[in-house]
Design a protein around this motif. Structure first.
Motif, PDB file in Angstrom:
ATOM      1  N   ARG A   1       3.940  13.936   3.749  1.00 37.08           N
ATOM      2  CA  ARG A   1       4.257  13.401   4.823  1.00 37.08           C
ATOM      3  C   ARG A   1       3.894  11.723   5.207  1.00 37.08           C
ATOM      4  O   ARG A   1       4.073  10.543   4.727  1.00 37.08           O
ATOM      5  CB  ARG A   1       3.239  13.590   6.280  1.00 37.08           C
ATOM      6  N   VAL A   2       1.944  11.692   4.105  1.00 38.15           N
ATOM      7  CA  VAL A   2       1.797  10.501   3.326  1.00 38.15           C
ATOM      8  C   VAL A   2       2.309  10.019   2.259  1.00 38.15           C
ATOM      9  O   VAL A   2       1.727   8.346   1.635  1.00 38.15           O
ATOM     10  CB  VAL A   2      -0.325  11.078   3.232  1.00 38.15           C
ATOM     11  N   ILE A   3       2.321  10.690   1.607  1.00 40.78           N
ATOM     12  CA  ILE A   3       2.944  10.282   0.227  1.00 40.78           C
ATOM     13  C   ILE A   3       4.250   9.571  -0.054  1.00 40.78           C
ATOM     14  O   ILE A   3       4.511   8.334  -0.032  1.00 40.78           O
ATOM     15  CB  ILE A   3       3.354  10.883  -1.076  1.00 40.78           C
ATOM     16  N   ILE A   4       5.013   9.735   0.997  1.00 46.11           N
ATOM     17  CA  ILE A   4       6.522   9.289   1.530  1.00 46.11           C
ATOM     18  C   ILE A   4       6.562   8.322   1.904  1.00 46.11           C
ATOM     19  O   ILE A   4       7.420   7.968   2.529  1.00 46.11           O
ATOM     20  CB  ILE A   4       7.758  10.165   1.236  1.00 46.11           C
ATOM     21  N   GLY A   5       5.410   8.587   2.886  1.00 45.01           N
ATOM     22  CA  GLY A   5       4.666   6.681   4.018  1.00 45.01           C
ATOM     23  C   GLY A   5       5.226   7.583   4.986  1.00 45.01           C
ATOM     24  O   GLY A   5       6.077   6.446   6.089  1.00 45.01           O
ATOM     25  N   ILE A   6       6.294   8.720   5.679  1.00 46.22           N
ATOM     26  CA  ILE A   6       5.957   8.954   7.307  1.00 46.22           C
ATOM     27  C   ILE A   6       5.160   8.870   7.828  1.00 46.22           C
ATOM     28  O   ILE A   6       5.072   8.386   9.016  1.00 46.22           O
ATOM     29  CB  ILE A   6       7.122  10.598   7.348  1.00 46.22           C
TER      30      ILE A   6
ATOM     31  N   GLY B   1      -6.540  12.455 -13.081  1.00 45.72           N
ATOM     32  CA  GLY B   1      -6.834  12.748 -11.820  1.00 45.72           C
ATOM     33  C   GLY B   1      -7.850  12.829 -11.996  1.00 45.72           C
ATOM     34  O   GLY B   1      -9.046  11.663 -10.548  1.00 45.72           O
ATOM     35  N   GLU B   2      -9.089  13.437 -12.482  1.00 46.43           N
ATOM     36  CA  GLU B   2     -10.769  12.667 -13.153  1.00 46.43           C
ATOM     37  C   GLU B   2     -10.468  10.523 -13.258  1.00 46.43           C
ATOM     38  O   GLU B   2     -12.111  10.026 -12.401  1.00 46.43           O
ATOM     39  CB  GLU B   2     -11.204  13.362 -14.384  1.00 46.43           C
ATOM     40  N   ASN B   3      -9.605  10.684 -13.267  1.00 48.80           N
ATOM     41  CA  ASN B   3     -10.288   9.575 -13.784  1.00 48.80           C
ATOM     42  C   ASN B   3      -9.793   8.365 -12.956  1.00 48.80           C
ATOM     43  O   ASN B   3     -10.878   7.442 -12.423  1.00 48.80           O
ATOM     44  CB  ASN B   3      -8.788   8.860 -14.889  1.00 48.80           C
ATOM     45  N   PHE B   4      -8.838   8.757 -11.359  1.00 45.94           N
ATOM     46  CA  PHE B   4      -9.116   8.577 -10.386  1.00 45.94           C
ATOM     47  C   PHE B   4      -9.533   8.786  -9.276  1.00 45.94           C
ATOM     48  O   PHE B   4     -10.171   8.133  -9.045  1.00 45.94           O
ATOM     49  CB  PHE B   4      -7.223   8.538  -9.652  1.00 45.94           C
TER      50      PHE B   4
ATOM     51  N   PRO C   1       0.631  -0.881   0.115  1.00 48.73           N
ATOM     52  CA  PRO C   1       0.102   0.263  -0.147  1.00 48.73           C
ATOM     53  C   PRO C   1       1.118   1.667   0.375  1.00 48.73           C
ATOM     54  O   PRO C   1       0.484   2.042  -0.408  1.00 48.73           O
ATOM     55  CB  PRO C   1      -0.884  -0.132   1.399  1.00 48.73           C
ATOM     56  N   LEU C   2       2.019   1.065   0.440  1.00 52.61           N
ATOM     57  CA  LEU C   2       2.711   2.322   0.538  1.00 52.61           C
ATOM     58  C   LEU C   2       2.926   2.563  -0.820  1.00 52.61           C
ATOM     59  O   LEU C   2       3.448   3.933  -1.215  1.00 52.61           O
ATOM     60  CB  LEU C   2       4.679   2.470   1.841  1.00 52.61           C
ATOM     61  N   LEU C   3       4.082   1.953  -1.537  1.00 53.15           N
ATOM     62  CA  LEU C   3       4.024   1.320  -2.751  1.00 53.15           C
ATOM     63  C   LEU C   3       3.133   2.245  -3.810  1.00 53.15           C
ATOM     64  O   LEU C   3       3.591   3.747  -4.503  1.00 53.15           O
ATOM     65  CB  LEU C   3       4.705   0.379  -3.485  1.00 53.15           C
ATOM     66  N   ILE C   4       1.648   2.059  -3.801  1.00 53.13           N
ATOM     67  CA  ILE C   4       0.985   2.433  -4.747  1.00 53.13           C
ATOM     68  C   ILE C   4       0.864   3.865  -3.754  1.00 53.13           C
ATOM     69  O   ILE C   4       0.612   4.172  -4.833  1.00 53.13           O
ATOM     70  CB  ILE C   4      -0.372   1.935  -3.543  1.00 53.13           C
ATOM     71  N   THR C   5       0.735   4.318  -2.936  1.00 52.73           N
ATOM     72  CA  THR C   5       0.443   5.341  -2.427  1.00 52.73           C
ATOM     73  C   THR C   5       1.679   6.534  -3.068  1.00 52.73           C
ATOM     74  O   THR C   5       1.220   7.558  -3.697  1.00 52.73           O
ATOM     75  CB  THR C   5       0.694   5.693  -1.120  1.00 52.73           C
ATOM     76  N   LEU C   6       2.993   5.833  -3.272  1.00 54.29           N
ATOM     77  CA  LEU C   6       3.908   6.997  -2.855  1.00 54.29           C
ATOM     78  C   LEU C   6       3.900   6.750  -4.789  1.00 54.29           C
ATOM     79  O   LEU C   6       3.858   8.357  -5.756  1.00 54.29           O
ATOM     80  CB  LEU C   6       5.184   5.956  -2.993  1.00 54.29           C
ATOM     81  N   ILE C   7       3.528   5.930  -5.924  1.00 51.11           N
ATOM     82  CA  ILE C   7       3.562   6.268  -6.938  1.00 51.11           C
ATOM     83  C   ILE C   7       2.157   6.561  -7.324  1.00 51.11           C
ATOM     84  O   ILE C   7       2.227   7.550  -8.318  1.00 51.11           O
ATOM     85  CB  ILE C   7       3.316   4.780  -8.190  1.00 51.11           C
ATOM     86  N   VAL C   8       1.211   6.518  -6.993  1.00 52.19           N
ATOM     87  CA  VAL C   8      -0.285   7.198  -7.121  1.00 52.19           C
ATOM     88  C   VAL C   8      -0.523   8.610  -7.206  1.00 52.19           C
ATOM     89  O   VAL C   8      -0.734   9.617  -7.707  1.00 52.19           O
ATOM     90  CB  VAL C   8      -1.613   6.325  -7.017  1.00 52.19           C
ATOM     91  N   GLY C   9       0.048   9.334  -5.755  1.00 51.36           N
ATOM     92  CA  GLY C   9       0.754  10.454  -4.917  1.00 51.36           C
ATOM     93  C   GLY C   9       1.507  11.938  -6.300  1.00 51.36           C
ATOM     94  O   GLY C   9       0.763  12.295  -6.342  1.00 51.36           O
ATOM     95  N   ALA C  10       2.824  10.615  -6.488  1.00 52.39           N
ATOM     96  CA  ALA C  10       3.484  11.413  -6.926  1.00 52.39           C
ATOM     97  C   ALA C  10       2.670  12.034  -9.019  1.00 52.39           C
ATOM     98  O   ALA C  10       3.295  12.527  -9.295  1.00 52.39           O
ATOM     99  CB  ALA C  10       4.859  10.744  -7.123  1.00 52.39           C
ATOM    100  N   VAL C  11       2.227  10.946  -9.095  1.00 54.64           N
ATOM    101  CA  VAL C  11       2.208  10.842 -10.889  1.00 54.64           C
ATOM    102  C   VAL C  11       0.532  11.538 -10.896  1.00 54.64           C
ATOM    103  O   VAL C  11       0.800  12.650 -11.289  1.00 54.64           O
ATOM    104  CB  VAL C  11       1.454   9.054 -11.090  1.00 54.64           C
ATOM    105  N   LEU C  12      -0.413  12.064  -9.738  1.00 57.61           N
ATOM    106  CA  LEU C  12      -0.806  12.619  -9.495  1.00 57.61           C
ATOM    107  C   LEU C  12       0.013  14.385  -9.411  1.00 57.61           C
ATOM    108  O   LEU C  12      -0.744  15.238 -10.327  1.00 57.61           O
ATOM    109  CB  LEU C  12      -1.863  12.499  -8.284  1.00 57.61           C
ATOM    110  N   ILE C  13       0.793  14.156  -9.168  1.00 56.62           N
ATOM    111  CA  ILE C  13       1.599  15.812  -8.566  1.00 56.62           C
ATOM    112  C   ILE C  13       1.981  15.941 -10.083  1.00 56.62           C
ATOM    113  O   ILE C  13       1.408  17.638 -10.064  1.00 56.62           O
ATOM    114  CB  ILE C  13       1.851  15.644  -6.912  1.00 56.62           C
TER     115      ILE C  13
END
Lengths: 262, 429
Positions: free
Chosen positions: A247-252, A32-35, A6-18
């Motif tokens: 903090r959420v995206i980098i998993g802290i 963004g709309e698709n997600f 889940p942390l990896l998914i969060t990192l990838i999705v967060g970075a891609v959306l930014i």
């Protein structure tokens, strides 16, 4: 692994959306709309969990409450079903001594409401176009329930807000300290300035002093100090969102992910 | 006969203007009858004339056309759109223009077809139905009650998809600056640098509030807002719940978390389960601590109020996104004498929480709460990074205020331009 994936998914999705926020070209532009759409699809399935939980909790309460009510009626001996029927209003509305069995009648109402709406929506009861009709067709039972039962109840809850505003204002505006006194005076100006009386009481003022009329003072309070305060809060919120998201995206920050242990 | 009517009318007017003039009774009655007929007729004609003249001021002439029309690719988009801009017709403000109709053609000599309409006062129109491989020609027709005028053919214009949204360049720069500061302070904290974080009263009170509930033997109610997990406020609310649940597990107090979203319910369960596990009390955890009520705002608040009145929790936490239900819940909590700690980033609801709750986390404090409660250096470092953002905002506000004030005093256009540039730097497109 239960947390790493889940942390990896969060990192990838967060970075891609930014990154997508700055790249308008397809496929990034509408990412963004698709997600959001994917989230809605997941939320629909998750509703089964919520609905299931509602039925389970209220079902258990109902069974427990009815069981206790029957036991209570049986204590009298003889024709207990008749006693149960006669004592029903008492047993239904908090008459049971055991706290765990109380309020079972509300659970019954909740379940009846839930299943009635579910049946009306799924089976499209009363819908002139039958199965192919729109679920919110005005002639359908689903819309009828919504308009004639749910809407008035909702409006009733919303109407309570007026009374709660009055009671909260009363407490907040008591001049207990210097700050509360300033709040009271400001609130008085705003309240008066928003009524015809506000304009009336200071109508005698000459044109050169028109900025001191109550409506103008109220407008000034709203446009200058109030807006400045609101903007300060909004700037703080924006910065807080950036820091929290990082903090959420980098998993802290991973509390929301639950435990790593089984 | 008509001359008779005219005579009667003249008499009638004379009588009306000078009542002292004596008129025979019979003729006076005749005059009144005629007046009854002519007065409505004249009124009707007057209204018709007023309507006609009101609809066609300036003698019913067609409005003048727009000037300086331009058609160019819409900047920073994914293609498929051409932006048309023009200077408004001089008759726009006089009310002689109803709007501007935009026509498009693939060739300069047509045929032109309407692609949309911009209302009066509007000086631009985005044609969002273009093909990136084609050139287009446009005409803008200014329409009004007196007719319409058209511009010369504009174009050719072609839409293109871009790799970078230049409208957001300012956001990128400021975002990188703030994110860089946050990451720098996280790295510094990791290395063991001591960071000073100011005391947040609402969070200092969390332990006392849980202790109070434990002593009173009453439950703790935790509301993680009414939005779903795609709202960062809900994420913050659920994160704080983790820290609160850990303390609750240590104190062995009853916790109730009614939720208005199914995903929030599942996430809250996982979070509490992890908190109880880390507190060494996994056996105390139960799925029944968290339950789903309804997605409907007022249905949810009715259920929460019911729980409050029946269970009488000693402590209520409201952490997340709230709307109109905020005050209904907080006032009910207040009426049962619960200690209440709220936190939200909804500016409109903050005054209600401040009025009804004992402690309120205002805006950014909600997002800082989890870092503050965890006391983990890396998380605290991120809070320090926020301060860099605040410093940038404060400097920009001070500089902008100074520039616009100097412009007012010295009347130098340079100050206004610099101030406007600074303002644009912080506008998000």
């Amino acid at each position: 692994m239960r947390r790493q994936i889940p942390l990896l998914i969060t990192l990838i999705v967060g970075a891609v959306l930014i990154i997508a926020a700055f790249i308008p070209r397809a496929p990034f532009g509408r990412l963004g709309e698709n997600f959001s759409l994917y989230f809605d699809i997941i939320a629909v399935f998750a509703f089964l969990l919520g609905g299931g939980n509602l039925v389970r909790i209220h079902g258990a309460r109902l069974v427990r409450g009815v069981g206790m009510a029957v036991t209570e009626a049986k204590k009298g001996g003889g024709a207990w079903p008749l006693r149960f029927v006669i004592e029903f209003p008492f047993l239904a509305f908090g008459g049971l001594k055991d706290r765990r069995g109380r309020d079972w009648f509300f659970s019954l109402i909740t379940l009846l409401g839930f299943f009635a709406m579910l049946a009306a929506g799924l089976l499209k009861l009363g819908n002139p176009s039958g199965w192919q009709g729109n679920v919110t067709a005005p002639e359908g039972m689903f819309q009828d329930f919504y308009d004639s039962m749910f809407n008035p109840l909702q409006a009733t809850m919303y109407a309570l807000l007026a009374f709660f505003v009055a009671s909260a204002s009363y407490r907040a505006f008591r001049a207990k300290s210097a700050e509360a006194t300033i709040l009271l005076v400001t609130a008085f100006i705003i309240l008066l300035g928003r009524t015809p009386a506000g304009a009336y009481v200071t109508a005698w003022m000459p044109e050169s002093l028109s900025f001191l009329t109550v409506p103008n003072l109220a407008n000034w309070v709203m446009a200058i100090p109030n807006l400045a305060g609101q903007r300060a809060i909004i700037i703080g919120i924006a910065l807080g969102v950036i820091a929290m998201s990082l903090r959420v995206i980098i998993g802290i920050e991973r509390t929301y992910l639950g435990s790593d242990e089984k | 006969m008509p001359s008779c009517w005219v005579n009667a009318l003249v008499r009638c007017v004379i009588h009306a203007l000078s009542p002292s003039v004596s008129v025979p009774r019979e003729r006076a009655r005749e005059s009144r009858t005629l007046l009854r007929f002519f007065a409505p007729a004249l009124l009707f004609l007057g209204l018709v004339a007023a309507t006609v003249f009101a609809q066609a001021p300036n003698g019913g002439a067609a409005p003048r056309s727009v000037s300086d029309p331009q058609a160019a690719d819409t900047k920073g988009d994914e293609g498929g759109s051409i932006m048309l801009r023009w200077t408004l017709s001089p008759d726009d403000s006089a009310g002689q223009v109803t709007g501007y109709e935009v026509f498009r053609a693939a060739k300069p000599d047509g045929p032109f077809k309407s692609v949309g309409f911009a209302s009066r006062g509007s000086a631009r129109f985005a044609d969002g139905s273009t093909d990136d491989d084609s050139s287009y020609y446009y005409k803008i027709i200014t329409t009004g009650p007196g007719g319409s005028t058209e511009t010369a053919v504009i174009g050719p214009a072609r839409s293109t998809a871009e790799w970078f949204n230049s409208n957001r360049a300012n956001v990128l720069v400021i975002g990188l600056l703030i994110s860089g500061a946050v990451l720098y302070y996280i790295a510094s904290a990791k290395k063991g640098k001591k960071l000073f974080i100011r005391r947040i009263a609402g969070l200092e009170a969390v332990h006392d509030a849980i202790g109070r509930a434990t002593e009173m033997g009453r439950p703790i109610l935790y509301i993680p807002g009414i939005q779903d997990m795609d709202d960062v406020q809900t994420v913050a609310g659920v994160t704080i719940l983790g820290y609160v649940a850990r303390t609750i597990a240590e104190y062995d107090t009853k916790l109730e978390v009614p939720t208005s979203r199914s995903i929030v319910m599942s996430t809250a369960r996982e979070t509490i389960k992890a908190a109880f596990l880390s507190a060494g009390r996994p056996e105390k955890y139960s799925d029944d601590m968290v339950n789903y009520i309804t997605d409907e705002q007022f249905g949810y608040v009715a259920a929460v109020d019911g729980i409050m009145v029946r269970e009488k929790p000693a402590t209520c936490f409201y952490m997340g996104a709230f709307f109109a239900e905020a005050l209904i819940m907080a006032e009910t909590g207040n009426s049962i004498g619960a200690i209440q700690i709220a936190g939200t980033a909804m500016p409109a609801q903050l005054p209600f929480f401040v009025a009804a709750c004992d402690y309120t986390l205002i805006g950014e404090e909600l997002f800082a709460a989890s870092a503050y409660l965890s006391n983990e250096p890396r998380q605290l470092g991120s809070l320090k990074g926020q301060d860099v953002g605040k410093s940038i905002a404060m400097l920009a506000i001070a500089a902008g205020t100074a520039l616009f004030t100097l412009n007012q005093i010295l009347r130098a256009e340079w100050f206004a331009s610099a101030g406007q540039w600074l303002k644009n730097l912080f506008i998000v497109n």
